[in-house]
Design a protein around this motif. Structure first.
Motif, PDB file in Angstrom:
ATOM      1  N   GLU A   1      -5.798   7.525  -4.723  1.00 14.41           N
ATOM      2  CA  GLU A   1      -4.972   7.221  -3.547  1.00 14.41           C
ATOM      3  C   GLU A   1      -4.813   5.720  -3.366  1.00 14.41           C
ATOM      4  OE1 GLU A   1      -5.239   7.558   1.304  1.00 14.41           O
ATOM      5  OE2 GLU A   1      -6.348   9.015   0.097  1.00 14.41           O
TER       6      GLU A   1
ATOM      7  N   GLU B   1      -2.115   4.690  -5.847  1.00 16.88           N
ATOM      8  CA  GLU B   1      -0.806   5.328  -5.756  1.00 16.88           C
ATOM      9  C   GLU B   1      -0.111   5.175  -4.412  1.00 16.88           C
ATOM     10  OE1 GLU B   1      -1.873   9.300  -6.781  1.00 16.88           O
ATOM     11  OE2 GLU B   1      -2.144   8.819  -8.895  1.00 16.88           O
ATOM     12  N   SER B   2      -0.870   5.002  -3.335  1.00 18.59           N
ATOM     13  CA  SER B   2      -0.267   5.072  -2.006  1.00 18.59           C
ATOM     14  C   SER B   2       0.618   3.880  -1.659  1.00 18.59           C
ATOM     15  CB  SER B   2      -1.357   5.217  -0.943  1.00 18.59           C
ATOM     16  OG  SER B   2      -2.083   4.011  -0.821  1.00 18.59           O
TER      17      SER B   2
ATOM     18  N   ASP C   1      -0.467   1.432  -0.082  1.00 17.68           N
ATOM     19  CA  ASP C   1      -1.188   0.782   1.011  1.00 17.68           C
ATOM     20  C   ASP C   1      -2.231  -0.164   0.419  1.00 17.68           C
ATOM     21  OD1 ASP C   1       0.220   2.302   2.811  1.00 17.68           O
ATOM     22  OD2 ASP C   1      -1.350   3.813   3.036  1.00 17.68           O
TER      23      ASP C   1
ATOM     24  N   VAL D   1      -6.816   1.943   2.892  1.00 19.05           N
ATOM     25  CA  VAL D   1      -7.270   3.220   2.332  1.00 19.05           C
ATOM     26  C   VAL D   1      -8.757   3.400   2.621  1.00 19.05           C
ATOM     27  CG1 VAL D   1      -7.611   4.548   0.194  1.00 19.05           C
ATOM     28  CG2 VAL D   1      -5.495   3.257   0.537  1.00 19.05           C
TER      29      VAL D   1
END
Length: 131
Positions: A33, A36-37, A39, A44
């Motif tokens: 995450e 990939e996010s 952010d 995160v």
């Protein structure tokens, strides 16, 4: 005189904190995450109740194990430069010596032992200007 901002978050700690244990699957999901996010790593980490330093360590370990997902903008690209150095007596430096690796953002410059310092400085300045 300015008035101070109101407190946005207040944490109250009672008792002794229990160490949290994350399964390998949970760590892998959170690390994925974070890549990939889009952010920041810190956001995160906050979302999952982690310290950012812990997530950075998990990401580093995943990179060392080769488990990092392929993300186009984060892949390193070779510069296509080949620089050879010849010593004062006309000989090439020893090929078997381990190179020095310099990471500049997504670029990696490998410098063999005995490489000409002036040429290296010029290359690094050119890379800095291009970045």
């Amino acid at each position: 005189m300015t008035t101070p901002e109101p407190t946005r978050r207040l944490s109250v700690f009672t008792g002794v904190a229990k160490r949290r244990n994350f399964t390998a699957e949970e760590k892998a999901r959170i690390v994925a995450e974070s890549f990939e996010s889009g952010d920041s790593v810190c956001s995160v980490a906050r979302r999952h109740g982690l310290m950012a330093a812990q997530l950075f360590a998990w990401r580093k370990n995943a990179r060392l194990r080769g488990e990092v997902p392929n993300i186009g903008k984060r892949q390193t690209q070779p510069l296509g430069l080949e620089i050879q150095s010849v010593s004062a007596n006309g000989e090439h430096p020893a090929a078997e010596a381990a190179p020095i690796e310099i990471a500049i953002g997504a670029m990696i410059v490998r410098v063999p032992q005995g490489f000409d310092a002036a040429t290296l400085q010029a290359v690094l300045q050119a890379l800095k200007a291009a970045a």
